[in-house]
Design an enzyme around this catalytic site. Structure first.
Site, PDB file in Angstrom:
ATOM      1  N   HIS A 107       0.838  -1.210   0.000  1.00 13.38           N
ATOM      2  CA  HIS A 107       0.000   0.000   0.000  1.00 13.38           C
ATOM      3  C   HIS A 107       0.872   1.258   0.000  1.00 13.38           C
ATOM      4  O   HIS A 107       0.686   2.168  -0.816  1.00 13.38           O
ATOM      5  CB  HIS A 107      -0.918  -0.021   1.232  1.00 13.38           C
ATOM      6  CG  HIS A 107      -1.837   1.143   1.332  1.00 13.38           C
ATOM      7  ND1 HIS A 107      -3.181   1.057   1.029  1.00 13.38           N
ATOM      8  CD2 HIS A 107      -1.624   2.439   1.713  1.00 13.38           C
ATOM      9  CE1 HIS A 107      -3.734   2.249   1.218  1.00 13.38           C
ATOM     10  NE2 HIS A 107      -2.815   3.095   1.632  1.00 13.38           N
ATOM     11  N   GLU A 108       1.845   1.297   0.894  1.00 15.11           N
ATOM     12  CA  GLU A 108       2.682   2.495   1.016  1.00 15.11           C
ATOM     13  C   GLU A 108       3.633   2.646  -0.165  1.00 15.11           C
ATOM     14  O   GLU A 108       3.960   3.765  -0.557  1.00 15.11           O
ATOM     15  CB  GLU A 108       3.437   2.482   2.348  1.00 15.11           C
ATOM     16  CG  GLU A 108       2.540   2.456   3.578  1.00 15.11           C
ATOM     17  CD  GLU A 108       1.489   3.555   3.652  1.00 15.11           C
ATOM     18  OE1 GLU A 108       1.683   4.641   3.059  1.00 15.11           O
ATOM     19  OE2 GLU A 108       0.449   3.338   4.299  1.00 15.11           O
ATOM     20  N   HIS A 152       1.899   4.586  -2.761  1.00 18.33           N
ATOM     21  CA  HIS A 152       2.010   6.032  -2.493  1.00 18.33           C
ATOM     22  C   HIS A 152       3.377   6.558  -2.916  1.00 18.33           C
ATOM     23  O   HIS A 152       3.482   7.623  -3.531  1.00 18.33           O
ATOM     24  CB  HIS A 152       1.803   6.335  -1.004  1.00 18.33           C
ATOM     25  CG  HIS A 152       0.409   6.141  -0.518  1.00 18.33           C
ATOM     26  ND1 HIS A 152      -0.708   6.514  -1.236  1.00 18.33           N
ATOM     27  CD2 HIS A 152      -0.050   5.626   0.648  1.00 18.33           C
ATOM     28  CE1 HIS A 152      -1.796   6.226  -0.534  1.00 18.33           C
ATOM     29  NE2 HIS A 152      -1.422   5.676   0.610  1.00 18.33           N
TER      30      HIS A 152
END
Length: 194
Positions: free
Chosen positions: A96-97, A100
Protein backbone atom coordinates in the site's frame (compact mmCIF):
# COMPACT_ATOMS: atom_id res chain seq x y z
CA UNK A 1 -1.07 8.55 4.06
CA UNK A 2 1.37 11.45 4.15
CA UNK A 3 3.74 11.61 7.08
CA UNK A 4 2.16 14.48 8.99
CA UNK A 5 -0.60 12.12 10.01
CA UNK A 6 1.73 9.52 11.55
CA UNK A 7 3.23 9.82 14.99
CA UNK A 8 6.00 7.53 16.14
CA UNK A 9 7.22 6.48 19.54
CA UNK A 10 10.72 5.27 20.33
CA UNK A 11 11.74 2.97 17.48
CA UNK A 12 14.33 1.23 19.67
CA UNK A 13 11.73 -0.53 21.80
CA UNK A 14 12.62 -4.13 22.60
CA UNK A 15 9.77 -5.02 24.94
CA UNK A 16 6.84 -6.79 23.33
CA UNK A 17 3.89 -4.44 22.93
CA UNK A 18 0.61 -5.65 24.41
CA UNK A 19 -0.60 -6.06 20.86
CA UNK A 20 1.53 -6.53 17.79
CA UNK A 21 5.21 -7.20 17.34
CA UNK A 22 8.42 -5.68 18.62
CA UNK A 23 10.21 -3.29 16.29
CA UNK A 24 12.89 -5.92 15.70
CA UNK A 25 10.37 -8.65 14.84
CA UNK A 26 8.54 -6.30 12.50
CA UNK A 27 11.79 -5.24 10.80
CA UNK A 28 12.50 -8.93 10.11
CA UNK A 29 9.00 -9.21 8.63
CA UNK A 30 9.68 -6.14 6.45
CA UNK A 31 12.88 -7.78 5.21
CA UNK A 32 10.85 -10.87 4.26
CA UNK A 33 8.27 -8.69 2.50
CA UNK A 34 11.01 -7.31 0.24
CA UNK A 35 11.03 -10.77 -1.39
CA UNK A 36 7.28 -10.59 -2.14
CA UNK A 37 6.73 -10.52 -5.95
CA UNK A 38 4.44 -7.47 -5.82
CA UNK A 39 6.89 -5.55 -3.61
CA UNK A 40 9.74 -6.43 -5.99
CA UNK A 41 7.62 -5.34 -8.97
CA UNK A 42 6.82 -1.97 -7.38
CA UNK A 43 10.47 -1.39 -6.42
CA UNK A 44 11.57 -2.13 -10.01
CA UNK A 45 9.04 0.34 -11.40
CA UNK A 46 10.05 3.02 -8.91
CA UNK A 47 13.65 2.59 -10.00
CA UNK A 48 12.61 2.74 -13.69
CA UNK A 49 10.87 6.04 -12.83
CA UNK A 50 14.12 7.38 -11.40
CA UNK A 51 13.37 6.85 -7.71
CA UNK A 52 15.54 4.62 -5.62
CA UNK A 53 15.47 3.97 -1.94
CA UNK A 54 18.13 2.93 0.48
CA UNK A 55 18.28 0.35 3.21
CA UNK A 56 16.24 2.40 5.71
CA UNK A 57 13.47 3.46 3.31
CA UNK A 58 11.06 1.01 4.96
CA UNK A 59 11.36 0.80 8.73
CA UNK A 60 9.45 -0.58 11.67
CA UNK A 61 8.42 1.80 14.47
CA UNK A 62 5.95 1.89 17.33
CA UNK A 63 3.06 4.23 16.51
CA UNK A 64 0.90 6.20 18.92
CA UNK A 65 -2.05 6.39 16.53
CA UNK A 66 -4.22 3.52 15.38
CA UNK A 67 -2.62 3.27 11.94
CA UNK A 68 -0.80 0.43 10.23
CA UNK A 69 1.86 2.56 8.58
CA UNK A 70 2.53 5.58 6.45
CA UNK A 71 4.61 7.17 3.74
CA UNK A 72 6.37 10.52 3.99
CA UNK A 73 8.09 12.25 1.10
CA UNK A 74 11.77 12.29 1.94
CA UNK A 75 11.25 10.06 4.98
CA UNK A 76 10.16 6.79 3.41
CA UNK A 77 7.75 4.20 4.71
CA UNK A 78 7.01 3.23 8.28
CA UNK A 79 5.27 0.07 9.39
CA UNK A 80 3.68 0.26 12.84
CA UNK A 81 5.09 -2.80 14.60
CA UNK A 82 2.68 -2.50 17.53
CA UNK A 83 -0.23 -2.96 15.10
CA UNK A 84 1.24 -5.89 13.14
CA UNK A 85 0.83 -9.57 13.96
CA UNK A 86 1.12 -11.49 10.69
CA UNK A 87 3.49 -11.45 7.73
CA UNK A 88 0.52 -10.86 5.41
CA UNK A 89 -0.34 -7.66 7.31
CA UNK A 90 3.21 -6.34 6.89
CA UNK A 91 3.18 -7.26 3.19
CA UNK A 92 -0.11 -5.37 2.72
CA UNK A 93 1.17 -2.23 4.44
CA UNK A 94 4.41 -2.27 2.46
CA UNK A 95 2.56 -2.71 -0.85
CA UNK A 96 0.00 0.00 0.00
CA UNK A 97 2.68 2.49 1.02
CA UNK A 98 4.90 1.63 -1.98
CA UNK A 99 2.00 2.63 -4.23
CA UNK A 100 2.01 6.03 -2.49
CA UNK A 101 5.78 6.25 -2.95
CA UNK A 102 5.41 5.30 -6.62
CA UNK A 103 2.72 7.97 -7.10
CA UNK A 104 4.94 10.54 -5.38
CA UNK A 105 7.83 9.53 -7.65
CA UNK A 106 5.95 9.64 -10.96
CA UNK A 107 3.95 12.83 -10.27
CA UNK A 108 6.39 15.68 -9.80
CA UNK A 109 3.61 18.01 -8.64
CA UNK A 110 1.84 15.71 -6.15
CA UNK A 111 0.74 17.85 -3.20
CA UNK A 112 -0.26 15.83 -0.12
CA UNK A 113 -2.07 18.88 1.31
CA UNK A 114 -4.36 18.89 -1.76
CA UNK A 115 -7.34 16.65 -0.92
CA UNK A 116 -7.83 15.55 -4.54
CA UNK A 117 -4.17 14.52 -4.89
CA UNK A 118 -4.24 12.66 -1.57
CA UNK A 119 -7.58 11.03 -2.46
CA UNK A 120 -6.26 9.84 -5.81
CA UNK A 121 -3.24 8.13 -4.30
CA UNK A 122 -5.41 6.56 -1.58
CA UNK A 123 -7.90 5.28 -4.17
CA UNK A 124 -5.06 3.75 -6.17
CA UNK A 125 -3.38 2.25 -3.11
CA UNK A 126 -6.64 0.79 -1.80
CA UNK A 127 -7.60 -0.65 -5.16
CA UNK A 128 -4.19 -1.95 -6.29
CA UNK A 129 -2.75 -3.26 -3.02
CA UNK A 130 -5.39 -5.86 -2.24
CA UNK A 131 -6.41 -4.02 0.96
CA UNK A 132 -10.04 -4.60 0.05
CA UNK A 133 -9.92 -8.23 -0.99
CA UNK A 134 -13.14 -9.88 0.18
CA UNK A 135 -11.28 -12.18 2.62
CA UNK A 136 -9.71 -9.17 4.36
CA UNK A 137 -13.07 -7.45 4.49
CA UNK A 138 -14.65 -10.56 5.98
CA UNK A 139 -11.98 -10.61 8.70
CA UNK A 140 -12.77 -6.95 9.44
CA UNK A 141 -16.43 -7.85 9.88
CA UNK A 142 -17.71 -6.40 6.61
CA UNK A 143 -19.82 -8.88 4.68
CA UNK A 144 -21.21 -7.96 1.30
CA UNK A 145 -21.47 -10.11 -1.80
CA UNK A 146 -21.57 -7.42 -4.49
CA UNK A 147 -19.71 -4.14 -4.62
CA UNK A 148 -17.63 -4.80 -1.53
CA UNK A 149 -14.33 -3.75 -3.10
CA UNK A 150 -15.35 -0.24 -4.17
CA UNK A 151 -17.26 0.30 -0.93
CA UNK A 152 -14.18 -0.76 1.04
CA UNK A 153 -11.86 1.50 -0.98
CA UNK A 154 -14.21 4.46 -0.42
CA UNK A 155 -14.42 3.78 3.34
CA UNK A 156 -10.65 3.46 3.68
CA UNK A 157 -9.96 6.53 1.51
CA UNK A 158 -12.24 8.61 3.73
CA UNK A 159 -10.56 7.31 6.88
CA UNK A 160 -7.16 8.31 5.55
CA UNK A 161 -8.30 11.69 4.21
CA UNK A 162 -9.92 12.60 7.52
CA UNK A 163 -6.49 12.09 9.11
CA UNK A 164 -5.15 14.86 6.84
CA UNK A 165 -5.58 18.24 8.58
CA UNK A 166 -6.12 19.88 5.17
CA UNK A 167 -9.12 17.68 4.34
CA UNK A 168 -12.18 18.20 6.55
CA UNK A 169 -15.10 15.82 5.89
CA UNK A 170 -17.05 17.69 3.19
CA UNK A 171 -13.87 18.57 1.24
CA UNK A 172 -12.54 15.03 1.60
CA UNK A 173 -15.74 13.45 0.27
CA UNK A 174 -16.00 15.94 -2.61
CA UNK A 175 -12.34 15.37 -3.55
CA UNK A 176 -12.76 11.59 -3.51
CA UNK A 177 -15.86 11.73 -5.71
CA UNK A 178 -14.26 14.20 -8.14
CA UNK A 179 -11.24 11.97 -8.85
CA UNK A 180 -12.82 8.53 -8.33
CA UNK A 181 -13.24 7.33 -11.93
CA UNK A 182 -9.87 8.56 -13.18
CA UNK A 183 -7.89 7.30 -10.20
CA UNK A 184 -9.72 4.00 -9.73
CA UNK A 185 -9.06 3.15 -13.37
CA UNK A 186 -5.38 4.19 -13.24
CA UNK A 187 -3.60 0.89 -12.61
CA UNK A 188 0.00 1.97 -13.34
CA UNK A 189 2.50 0.38 -13.01
CA UNK A 190 0.30 -2.72 -13.28
CA UNK A 191 -1.35 -3.61 -16.61
CA UNK A 192 -4.58 -4.18 -14.68
CA UNK A 193 -5.60 -4.27 -11.03
CA UNK A 194 -3.90 -7.26 -9.37
Amino acid sequence: MEGAAVEETNSKSTSRPSDGRTVEECQDMINRSLKNPTVKFLREHMEKSGCTFGENFIKAVNCKREVSGGYTRGGGIIVCSNHMNLQDEVNQVVIHELIHAYDDCRAANLDWTNCAHHACSEIRAGHLSGDCHYKRELLRGFMKIRGHEQECVRRRVMKSLLGNPYCPEPAARDAMEAVWDTCYNDTKPFDRAP
